[in-house]
Design an enzyme around this catalytic site. Structure first.
Site, PDB file in Angstrom:
ATOM      1  N   LEU A  33       0.811  -1.220   0.000  1.00 13.03           N
ATOM      2  CA  LEU A  33       0.000   0.000   0.000  1.00 13.03           C
ATOM      3  C   LEU A  33       0.845   1.271   0.000  1.00 13.03           C
ATOM      4  O   LEU A  33       1.932   1.323   0.569  1.00 13.03           O
ATOM      5  CB  LEU A  33      -0.930   0.005   1.215  1.00 13.03           C
ATOM      6  CG  LEU A  33      -1.913  -1.171   1.291  1.00 13.03           C
ATOM      7  CD1 LEU A  33      -2.805  -1.027   2.526  1.00 13.03           C
ATOM      8  CD2 LEU A  33      -2.765  -1.290   0.028  1.00 13.03           C
ATOM      9  N   HIS A  37      -3.558   4.294  -2.438  1.00 13.29           N
ATOM     10  CA  HIS A  37      -4.542   3.397  -1.818  1.00 13.29           C
ATOM     11  C   HIS A  37      -5.209   4.088  -0.617  1.00 13.29           C
ATOM     12  O   HIS A  37      -6.430   4.037  -0.439  1.00 13.29           O
ATOM     13  CB  HIS A  37      -3.875   2.124  -1.307  1.00 13.29           C
ATOM     14  CG  HIS A  37      -3.245   1.267  -2.363  1.00 13.29           C
ATOM     15  ND1 HIS A  37      -1.894   1.026  -2.416  1.00 13.29           N
ATOM     16  CD2 HIS A  37      -3.785   0.577  -3.395  1.00 13.29           C
ATOM     17  CE1 HIS A  37      -1.622   0.218  -3.427  1.00 13.29           C
ATOM     18  NE2 HIS A  37      -2.753  -0.066  -4.055  1.00 13.29           N
ATOM     19  N   SER A 188       2.398   0.367  -6.542  1.00 14.93           N
ATOM     20  CA  SER A 188       3.114  -0.648  -5.760  1.00 14.93           C
ATOM     21  C   SER A 188       4.389  -1.080  -6.471  1.00 14.93           C
ATOM     22  O   SER A 188       5.354  -1.494  -5.844  1.00 14.93           O
ATOM     23  CB  SER A 188       2.224  -1.881  -5.559  1.00 14.93           C
ATOM     24  OG  SER A 188       1.017  -1.498  -4.972  1.00 14.93           O
ATOM     25  N   ARG A 189       4.385  -0.979  -7.802  1.00 16.62           N
ATOM     26  CA  ARG A 189       5.549  -1.433  -8.570  1.00 16.62           C
ATOM     27  C   ARG A 189       6.720  -0.447  -8.471  1.00 16.62           C
ATOM     28  O   ARG A 189       7.857  -0.834  -8.745  1.00 16.62           O
ATOM     29  CB  ARG A 189       5.168  -1.608 -10.042  1.00 16.62           C
ATOM     30  CG  ARG A 189       4.256  -2.803 -10.269  1.00 16.62           C
ATOM     31  CD  ARG A 189       3.993  -3.010 -11.750  1.00 16.62           C
ATOM     32  NE  ARG A 189       3.437  -4.329 -12.013  1.00 16.62           N
ATOM     33  CZ  ARG A 189       2.145  -4.620 -12.007  1.00 16.62           C
ATOM     34  NH1 ARG A 189       1.268  -3.678 -11.735  1.00 16.62           N
ATOM     35  NH2 ARG A 189       1.722  -5.849 -12.248  1.00 16.62           N
TER      36      ARG A 189
HETATM   37  P1  AMP Z   1      -3.840  -2.161  -6.820  1.00 11.12           P
HETATM   38  O1  AMP Z   1      -3.382  -2.527  -5.448  1.00 11.12           O
HETATM   39  O2  AMP Z   1      -2.748  -1.742  -7.734  1.00 11.12           O
HETATM   40  O3  AMP Z   1      -4.733  -3.235  -7.413  1.00 11.12           O
HETATM   41  O4  AMP Z   1      -4.737  -0.880  -6.662  1.00 11.12           O
HETATM   42  C1  AMP Z   1      -5.880  -0.878  -5.818  1.00 11.12           C
HETATM   43  C2  AMP Z   1      -6.686   0.357  -6.094  1.00 11.12           C
HETATM   44  O5  AMP Z   1      -5.902   1.512  -5.825  1.00 11.12           O
HETATM   45  C3  AMP Z   1      -7.140   0.451  -7.566  1.00 11.12           C
HETATM   46  O6  AMP Z   1      -8.460   0.952  -7.604  1.00 11.12           O
HETATM   47  C4  AMP Z   1      -6.155   1.437  -8.130  1.00 11.12           C
HETATM   48  O7  AMP Z   1      -6.649   2.144  -9.255  1.00 11.12           O
HETATM   49  C5  AMP Z   1      -5.953   2.367  -6.935  1.00 11.12           C
HETATM   50  N1  AMP Z   1      -4.705   3.100  -7.083  1.00 11.12           N
HETATM   51  C6  AMP Z   1      -3.493   2.597  -7.409  1.00 11.12           C
HETATM   52  N2  AMP Z   1      -2.580   3.582  -7.517  1.00 11.12           N
HETATM   53  C7  AMP Z   1      -3.236   4.744  -7.255  1.00 11.12           C
HETATM   54  C8  AMP Z   1      -2.845   6.125  -7.227  1.00 11.12           C
HETATM   55  N3  AMP Z   1      -1.597   6.495  -7.480  1.00 11.12           N
HETATM   56  N4  AMP Z   1      -3.793   7.044  -6.922  1.00 11.12           N
HETATM   57  C9  AMP Z   1      -5.066   6.674  -6.661  1.00 11.12           C
HETATM   58  N5  AMP Z   1      -5.499   5.386  -6.678  1.00 11.12           N
HETATM   59  C10 AMP Z   1      -4.600   4.442  -6.981  1.00 11.12           C
END
Ligand code: AMP
Length: 280
Positions: A33, A37, A188-189
């Site tokens: 996170l 997130h 996360s990457r």
């Molecule tokens: P993930 O853990 O990558 O599957 O992301 C979980 C949620 O967080 C998804 O709805 C993503 O679009 C959102 N998310 C990821 N990066 C960001 C960011 N930089 N700003 C806002 N939301 C994000």
């Protein structure tokens, strides 16, 4: 913060919350996170919901097994961050809990063109996996509102379509992208980048901004080529640099000010693939 690992337990808890008149805002994540997130958790709380976050690295949405293998997993840190952010509930299921019959055989979702363009083209099967896991999570959590990030623009559109097709009452909130000081979208990457990769990664956002700002002076193909050359010269491999209708994601050959437009880029640096987008 309450932590549940078993779906029937969290479903029962949510039924109790709802019968006590409370509403539920849900933030599905794959962990590792960051503030992007957490901004979704904050948005859920600000809207007056009980905030529920899930962390599950979903195997069916990874078209590349090596990417799944090296995806960062930082559950203990994640729990601390969520607690600090005031998250109410964390759902932390196992693979067995989400896929009791294994990951092989599953439903096919009709995602239309969204499945075959942009991310769909470069990550075959990715959005089927996303639709499957979000469908399962929505069935377990039954949230009033689902908070997702615009960072994954096409994913938001896929989930909007899923909600409509399944006739769910959940309202999708697609929230603004949180960025680092140089414009790099939080992801996360990002934590896997070397310092030199990290120092270049802000160029993706700079390219998106140039697509946005140069629309009055240049044709899109000219700006697209400039961006491609800049990124390639700096060592990125570009999957796409595209302009699309922001409501349908239909790809555009050129700027069209009669529509709401979005610029989208996917590019890798080393073995780290980054995506980002900007409303133009
Ligand atoms: P993930 O853990 O990558 O599957 O992301 C979980 C949620 O967080 C998804 O709805 C993503 O679009 C959102 N998310 C990821 N990066 C960001 C960011 N930089 N700003 C806002 N939301 C994000």
């Amino acid at each position: 913060m309450l932590i549940f690992k078993i779906s029937s337990d969290i479903s029962r808890y949510i039924t109790e919350l709802k019968s006590a008149g409370q509403s539920v805002g849900f933030v599905p994540t794959m962990g590792a996170l960051h503030d992007g997130h957490l901004s979704l958790i904050r948005a859920a709380k600000q809207a007056g919901h009980i905030s529920i976050c899930s962390i599950f690295v979903n195997p069916t949405q990874f078209n590349n097994p090596a990417d799944l293998e090296r995806y960062p997993r930082t559950t203990e840190d994640d729990i601390l961050l969520l607690t600090k952010a005031g998250c109410d509930v964390l759902f932390l299921p196992s693979d067995q809990e989400m896929y009791p019959d294994g990951v092989g055989q599953h439903v096919h979702y009709d995602l239309g063109d969204l499945e075959h363009i942009l991310e769909g083209k470069y990550r075959p099967g990715h959005f089927q996996g996303v639709a499957l896991i979000v469908d399962k999570l929505l069935a377990m959590i039954q949230p009033d509102a689902l908070f997702m990030g615009q960072k994954d623009f096409q994913q938001c559109m896929v989930i909007a379509q899923l909600i409509k097709q399944q006739g769910l009452k959940t309202i999708l909130k697609c929230m603004p992208t949180r960025r680092e000081a140089d414009g790099l979208a939080m992801s996360s990457r990002n934590r896997r980048m070397t310092p030199s990769q990290r120092s270049l990664a802000g160029l993706i956002y700079q390219c998106l901004v140039s697509i946005q700002t140069k629309q009055d002076e240049l044709n899109f193909p000219v700006v697209q080529k400039e961006c491609f050359e800049l990124l390639t010269q700096k060592g990125f491999r570009c999957d796409y640099i595209e302009l699309a209708d922001a409501d349908t994601l239909a790809l555009l050959d050129n700027y069209d000010t009669s529509r709401r437009m979005v610029a989208l880029i996917a590019a890798s640096i080393g073995d780290i693939r980054l995506i980002d987008n900007l409303i133009v």
